[in-house]
Design a protein around this motif. Structure first.
Motif: not given
Lengths: 527, 1033
Positions: A84-92
């Protein structure tokens, strides 16, 4: 005389009583689920169970699913989950996603205005180093001398040697994330035992070298491709090598496209292809897509439950008039949508002719006026907890859907990018890209020719193919479009039309708490 | 037996001989009985001496005596605790002597760690409250007995639930993350206060009616004898005992109570709500209902309660006894909440061999049965749409998943037909009959569809032998063997048709079962030597001892789904079966987990009391504690203390100062520890923890339970608190006014704090370690005034005041001035939002928020904050420390007025300088809550929205930090005594009490007294009317 004897006897008795009671202080845990480090590996099964934890570190947030008994602290457990953290950083922070919630500083991601005390950034950072520490511990515990000491031989010895290489892979994977997000970070290996010390700082280019060396060192120690689902095999190491070589210019100031292409070829040679149905890659039974998926993070509605991972990716995307049941869930969290800049990369918003454009537009506005409003911005329906045959997953609350971290389409596009940079065969690259286009269009109408294969095309094609799979920020930075004015998207920099941001945001800051805790560290430039 | 007869014969001979003597010398025997002037009970063991001689006798078991005297002889009658009486007697007569209890004598003895002491000899800060001064009313938790009575002691109950536990803080907390609870010692047994599964409060197993005294040891010179557990003070509870020679006495106490809600949260009514929804969310106005439901009204009730205690006290020959049986049953004002308790208390305290061996046997048994209401209903009743009815009677259609794979056939059945138990529920508005997953649930359904019961059994028992050596009466040996054991279990059931746990795929519903067993064993042994050294005008009192304590507990639990159709296998708990329509019974097997753990505490301790010239008093104590919770390198700790007291009034130069009746100066210093660091029993050991079944991981085709290496600090040890105390005890006008003043400073070092470790160095990002310092400084004042003190009119007023200041002085290993601190104070709303920050130089739990900007109309402007660092942006760096939850000043006042048969008492408390974060408003006073897209559903908001007109939540605004200073009248009580009813055989007393009579405050929320300072979903404290009966035979 007798009196003295009695007194002595009493004294001796007291002494024995007291010393035996003092010995009571040497306790060991009574709970059979808690094992001390000294005895854990007396059970041979523990080698795989501890290894499973290293993998699970990417998927769940602690020892109790979906929450309770977390691995890291200081943050809501769901937020602190690795993927989820990786997604936040890469997508948001990109054109691919916005999120409407009021959680702490979450809006700073899309605004590209985060600070050094950001809890989400800290959580990702500490998640990465938790993973690295756990891998280090495992690598220490499985050294040859320790295995000899415990008399580990035969098949178990062979297995453990594979496990150990996998732990090194997982460590390299996390160091890659650290290098990509934070650049210059603390550096610890199995040679640094748990204790109070200040790890040395490693520069991004040296970390690049370390990651490459590590992966090349374990390449042959890993299992051959597709040996066991969800385990990191040789193809996983090749994919990661290709990925770091692709970004070598950013990480180390080196042109390594040729190495990138070489490792892509290894994967292609190993027999990976594209899965015929694009949508199946993101459904509840996507573990069956082993023809395409090289390395996945596994989730399960019963066994592997988390508030992060694909659970977050699917749940947060459901809102407005969307019917949660169509996504295999009982409800939605009404959070994530996309920007019009992303929608505009597709020929239409209806999924025709490019079927990869999976938008939900009913009651949604294409343009975002208020990021907090779910109905502003099209929703994305790519990820679901529904099987390819239409039936639901095991649970209405937790998905079975796995997260493909590396898959074949990405490899083809990396090869193509190397080719455009004159490090691989451009015609072959066109063939590969057209494979992807053919699957997307269902026919040859979307095919391109060598002249159309440009860097800009590849960046856009990567967005169309790999959106919401945690590639976007890295891709934008590699193409020089993350902070610059070359490419603006709605609400980049917290203005509706988008604006250029300071280049410092190409790296996230080292969390202030670690700069405080470790005097060897240096804050990244500009923060 | 033979010997006994011989002995008797010999006695007869002697008696005969003695009988002859007086005839010769004109002497004669006088016979008599000595009684207690108050209750007319005979007193055995009274010493009778012929004045001016060494001749004397003592009263026998029945209080009778016989002694030969000359005419006009003066006899001196004396007995501990009674005023000495001189009577002139004549031979051959018979008299009755009534001894009066010495007015202050009984109060003068106070219990301290491992012994008792005369209050006038005390060198530490110790306050004892006895049963006569306890708060009245229906009190389940013993802490309620002394609430507001003792300076420096804050007692805050957790809310209005029956039997709710209380937070007790003695002189502010000394810890941040470790426990701040005091140590409880009940009849000599230090009990484990860590909570019992299924119990509302571990202290509830002590029936307040059985308590004789409640003693609080506040400063380190008094508490250091308890070493590593004493940092937060020690509370010693002694229970009532029988007395030798007293006749059988029967006492019945009954209370009947009615509790009613005082204040609820002001939310929008149905009309106003509808108007606002139509105005602000016109597109969703069709979601409005037509009912008008006051949800708070639906979940609260007037609650009845009762409490009965029957006690028997007396002495059977040499065996004094007390036996009591109690039963109480109380409903909560939140419907479906109930607690019932049965207690048995027995005490035997015989003495043998001429009082050389004293035996004390205490046995307490308590059974607590709870029915817990779902407290989620409290928040839901604020947020639930007021236009919806409680029940709907609608049956929802089966719902199929859409045709996902485009084969023209609807896929999996997602929802069989259901009526959600008849309750109204939010259904997804997109045409499916699936309940809304998120959002508030029907408050009435929350209460009625949940069954949550527990059953707790606990015994606390001890046998204490105190032997005064025959050959050396100055030396005493004391052995205390204690046991504190509990077994509890509970069950939570929510049926699968409850909308908030609706999951037809997996069965839905909630079934939880838990069981806990705790065992705490104690062995204490000490020797005490007390000698007057008259030649050097000194007294020494030396004590040395050893203590061993073992704490063991095991928890087991199992969690699963639950349905009407489930049957729990009675033979194998954890296995149940479900009937699926048209399918054979499926068996579910849930593995209960079983988690045992233990710890040991081994201690050596000693104390020296040295008194010189009866006015210079010195106390030295030392305790060496070893705990299994820390590593062999750190597990032993030494806790010393020293105290000096000077009874100034006894100095010759004070002889003529008649106005003073007490004047004693106390100076104390000591070090105490805190080993209860809330981190389990093995925080120093590297260990691996197995995952549960929902955190397994798939490798290949198998799911593996994972093993995780846990972070640890090998060097972790206890916190140490050094206390300095300066006190003055005073009394004026024969103690018509008396009290004390204390000034203290408490510094906690090696504060256990949860801090980030350098990334990569440990197996977690945060580690619990000893890094910080914390300081509490304060001032306490207690005054008791006997304004009237005649036999007809008695009026006593007690007043106490406390000032405490708390500051964190260090938090990290390195002194980085940029280090902000540790976030704390999680709130409701958003996820992971915190409003408090522990920082150096600030009080613990200080609020950490943005400074709100206000418009010209005085209303806060949404989203506009002061740019405190002036960088042109509002970022996290603009947040500031603003106020704190702890009060600066605490006051307590109590009054007891007695006129003839009437008694009128009241007690109240006030706090000043305490602030509360109004989370009810920050979450619910925003328009955006009216319509929630994540359901979607409509939700009610609080009327305070008009004060701000905020649309979106502004959780971090200092607007919500509100002054919660208050005065609370805890207790007003009036009683009338009917003495000597039923032909003088019985006394009856009838008491009417109002508890929580009124509160004066400016705070807007339901209650200003919120432990921790974050007001949300608070169980309101009711006002309770109690009718009490006390009958004595």
């Amino acid at each position: 005389m007798k009196k003295i004897f009695n007194i002595l006897l009493l004294a001796a008795g007291l002494f024995v009583l007291i010393t035996s009671c003092v010995k009571d202080l040497d306790t060991i845990p009574l709970d059979k689920d808690v094992v001390t480090a000294a005895t854990v590996f007396e059970d041979p099964a523990a080698y795989k169970e501890v290894l499973a934890k290293l993998y699970a570190g990417l998927a769940v947030s602690g020892q109790d699913g979906p929450s309770g008994n977390p691995d890291i602290s200081g943050i809501d457990e769901g937020f602190g989950q690795y993927l989820r953290g990786w997604w936040y950083h890469q997508e948001l922070p990109t054109d691919e996603a916005v999120i409407g919630w009021n959680d702490q500083t979450i809006k700073d991601f899309h605004n590209i205005s985060w600070g050094t005390s950001d809890v989400f950034i800290s959580a990702m950072y500490y998640r990465i180093f938790y993973q690295i520490s756990a891998c280090n511990e495992y690598i220490r515990e499985t050294s040859d001398s320790k295995l000899d000491e415990r008399g580990v031989t035969g098949q178990l010895r062979t297995d453990v040697e594979h496990y150990r290489a996998e732990a090194r892979f997982l460590r390299a994977l996390s160091y890659w994330h650290a290098m990509d997000l934070f650049g210059n970070v603390p550096f610890v290996t199995e040679n640094d035992a748990v204790g109070a010390f200040f790890p040395q700082r490693i520069e991004r280019k040296d970390l690049f070298k370390y990651v490459v060396d590590e992966l090349q060192a374990i390449e042959d120690k890993l299992l051959p491709p597709r040996s066991e689902y969800a385990r990191a095999d040789q193809a996983a190491a090749w994919a990661l090598l290709a990925k770091v070589f692709l970004n070598a210019q950013v990480y180390a100031g080196e042109n390594r496209y040729a190495d990138c292409a070489a490792y892509c070829n290894k994967i292609i040679t190993a027999g990976f292809t594209l899965h015929p149905a694009y949508r199946n890659l993101f459904l509840a039974d996507n573990e069956q897509c082993t023809d395409e998926v090289i390395f996945a993070v596994a989730f399960d509605g019963d066994a592997t439950r988390t508030w992060g991972g694909t659970n977050f990716i699917i749940h947060a995307a459901i809102g407005g008039s969307m019917i949660p049941a169509d996504f295999g869930f009982g409800g939605g969290w009404g959070g994530t949508r996309t920007t019009s800049a992303f929608v505009n990369k597709f020929p239409s918003e209806t999924g025709s002719p490019d079927k990869r454009g999976m938008f939900y537009t009913d009651g949604q506005n294409k343009e975002i006026v208020n990021i907090g409003e779910f109905t502003d911005g099209y929703a994305i329906t790519k990820w679901r907890n529904v099987k390819s045959n239409g039936s639901g997953g095991k649970s209405l609350d937790f998905p079975d859907t796995d997260f493909p971290m590396f898959r074949m389409a990405d490899i083809y596009l990396m090869y193509a990018e190397a080719a455009v940079n004159n490090a691989a065969d451009i015609n072959q690259a066109v063939v590969y890209v057209n494979e992807i286009r053919k699957r997307a269009y269902g026919n040859l109408s979307g095919n391109i020719n060598a002249g159309q294969l440009t860097m800009d095309f590849i960046l856009d094609e990567r967005a169309r193919e790999l959106y919401w799979e945690c590639h976007r920020r890295t891709d934008l930075i590699r193409h020089g479009k993350f902070t610059s004015s070359d490419y603006l998207w709605p609400w980049k920099g917290n203005v509706a039309e988008g604006k250029a941001m300071d280049n410092k945001y190409n790296l996230f800051p080292i969390p202030a708490s670690d700069v405080t805790a470790n005097p060897n560290l240096k804050q990244n430039d500009g923060y | 037996m033979v010997d006994f007869y011989k002995f008797k014969k010999a006695l007869l001979l002697v008696a005969l001989f003695l009988a002859v003597l007086p005839a010769i010398a004109q002497r004669g025997d006088i016979t008599g009985t000595v009684r207690d002037a108050d209750d007319r009970a005979t007193i055995p063991g009274v010493s009778i001496v012929v004045k001016g001689t060494l001749l004397g006798t003592t009263t026998d078991i029945n209080g009778n005596f016989r002694i030969a005297v000359d005419p006009n002889t003066t006899l001196i009658f004396s007995f501990v605790g009674y005023a000495t009486s001189e009577v002139v007697v004549q031979p051959n007569t018979s008299i009755v002597v009534d001894l009066k209890i010495e007015a202050t004598a009984l109060e003068e003895f106070i219990v301290i760690g491992y012994g008792v002491q005369k209050k006038s000899d005390a060198t530490g800060s110790v306050v004892a409250i006895d049963s006569k001064s306890f708060n009245q009313g229906q009190i389940i938790n013993p802490a309620g007995l002394v609430s507001g009575k003792i300076a420096g002691v804050q007692i805050t109950d957790g809310g209005g639930a029956p039997g709710e536990g209380a937070t007790i803080r003695i002189r502010g907390g000394s810890s941040l993350s470790a426990s701040n609870d005091p140590l409880y010692v009940i009849d000599g047994v230090p009990i484990d206060n860590e909570g019992i599964s299924g119990s509302r409060s571990p202290l509830n197993s002590i029936n307040p009616a059985d308590i004789e005294t409640f003693t609080v040891l506040k400063d380190a010179s008094a508490t250091a004898i308890y070493g590593s557990r004493a940092s937060n003070g020690v509370i010693i509870i002694t229970t009532k005992k029988g007395k030798t020679g007293t006749p059988l006495k029967l006492e019945y106490n009954g209370n009947f109570s009615l509790a009613s809600p005082v204040k609820t949260i002001d939310v929008l009514g149905a009309d106003e709500f509808s108007r606002l929804v139509k105005e602000r969310y016109p597109g969703y106005a069709d979601m409005l209902g037509t009912s008008s439901t006051d949800w708070q009204n639906e979940i609260y009730q007037n609650a009845f309660g009762m409490d009965h205690v029957l006690g028997i006290t007396g002495a059977y020959k040499m065996l004094p006894y007390r036996l009591s049986v109690g039963y109480s049953n109380q409903d909560g004002i939140l419907k479906t909440d109930n607690t019932a308790r049965t207690t048995i208390n027995a005490a035997l305290n015989p003495a043998f061999f001429n009082d050389h061996l004293k035996v004390n046997v205490n046995f307490k048994y308590a059974n607590e049965q709870n029915q817990f209401a779902d407290r989620g209903a409290i928040g839901a009743s604020v947020q639930y749409d007021p236009t919806k009815p409680i029940t709907s009677g609608t049956t929802y259609n089966p719902y199929y998943m859409n045709d996902v794979n485009d084969d023209g056939i609807s896929d999996t059945i997602l929802m069989p037909a259901t009526d959600f138990g008849g309750y109204w529920a939010w259904i997804q508005s997109n045409g499916t009959d699936v309940p809304v997953e998120q959002g508030s649930s029907n408050p009435v359904a929350l209460l009625n569809l949940r069954e949550d019961n527990s059953n707790v059994n606990r015994i606390i028992g001890n046998v204490q032998l105190d032997y005064k050596f025959h050959f050396l009466p100055e030396l005493r040996a004391n052995l205390n063997l204690g046991l504190d054991q509990s077994k509890s279990s509970g069950e939570v059931k929510v049926p699968d048709y409850a909308p908030w746990v609706y999951d037809p795929l997996n069965g839905g519903g909630i079934y939880n079962y838990y069981e806990q067993e705790k065992k705490n064993e104690l062995l204490d042994f000490y020797l005490n030597y007390n000698k007057d050294l008259t030649s050097i005008e000194s007294n020494i009192d030396v004590m040395a001892g050893y203590s061993w304590q073992h704490f063991w507990r095991a928890d087991s639990s199992l969690n699963g789904n639950y349905s009407r159709d489930f049957t729990i296998d009675p033979v194998r708990p954890g296995v149940y079966q479900k009937n699926f329509i048209g399918e054979p019974k499926r068996t579910y097997n849930i593995t209960p987990n079983y988690v045992p753990t233990e710890s040991y505490l081994v201690s050596f301790f000693g104390r020296l009391n040295y008194t010189f010239k009866e006015r210079y008093l010195l106390t030295l104590t030392l305790r060496n504690d070893g705990t299994s919770r820390f590593s062999p390198d750190t597990r032993w700790g030494l806790f010393p203390s020293a105290a000096f007291a000077w009874r100034i009034l006894d100095e010759s130069f004070m002889k003529d100062v008649n106005v003073l009746s007490q004047f004693k100066l106390r100076l104390g210093w000591g070090v105490t520890g805190q080993q209860n660091i809330n981190q389990g029993d093995y925080p120093y050991l590297p260990r691996y923890t197995r995952s549960n079944q929902n955190a397994r991981y798939q490798l290949g085709n198998l799911f593996y339970y994972t093993m995780r290496p846990a972070g640890y600090d090998y060097n972790i040890k206890w916190e140490e608190t050094t206390t300095l105390n300066l006190g003055l005890d005073f009394g004026f006008a024969q103690d018509r006014f008396y009290g004390s003043i204390d000034i203290y400073n408490r510094k906690t070092e090696d504060l256990i704090n949860f801090i980030p470790v350098p990334a990569g160095t440990n197996l977690s990002n945060f580690i619990l370690t000893n890094v910080g310092n914390l300081e509490n400084k304060g001032f306490e004042f207690m005054l008791t005034s006997r304004i009237f003190n005649t036999s007809e009119l008695f009026w006593e007023v007690g007043f106490n005041a406390t000032y405490n200041q708390n500051e964190i002085t260090k938090l990290t290993a390195s002194d980085d001035p940029d280090y902000l601190g540790v976030e704390t104070g999680g709130i409701s709303g958003g996820v992971g939002n915190f409003v408090q920050m522990n920082s150096v130089g600030r009080p613990a739990n200080s609020f950490f928020v943005f400074e709100q900007v206000y418009g010209t109309d005085g209303k806060p402007i949404q989203g506009l904050y002061v740019d405190r660092n002036g960088d042109g942006e509002i970022t996290n760096a603009d947040r500031y420390h603003y106020k704190k939850p702890a009060a600066d000043f605490y006051f307590g006042i109590s009054s007891a007025l007695n006129y003839k048969q009437w008694d009128f008492t009241f007690s109240g408390r006030a706090n000043f300088g305490n602030y509360v974060y109004n989370n009810v408003e920050s979450e619910n006073a925003v328009y955006e809550r009216l319509y929630r897209p994540e359901g979607p559903y409509l939700g009610n908001i609080v009327s305070a929205v008009a004060n701000t007109d905020f649309i979106n939540p502004q959780y971090l605004s200092d607007y919500y930090i509100q002054d919660a200073s208050f005065f609370r009248m805890d207790n007003i009580s009036l009683s009338y005594s009917f003495p000597d009813i039923i032909n003088g055989k019985a006394d009856l007393r009838i008491t009417g009490t109002v508890m929580n009579a009124f509160v004066i405050t400016q705070y807007d929320g339901v209650d200003p007294e919120i432990s921790g300072g974050i007001d949300n979903r608070f169980y309101p404290r009711p006002r309770t009317y109690v009718l009490g009966l006390n009958l004595q035979f």
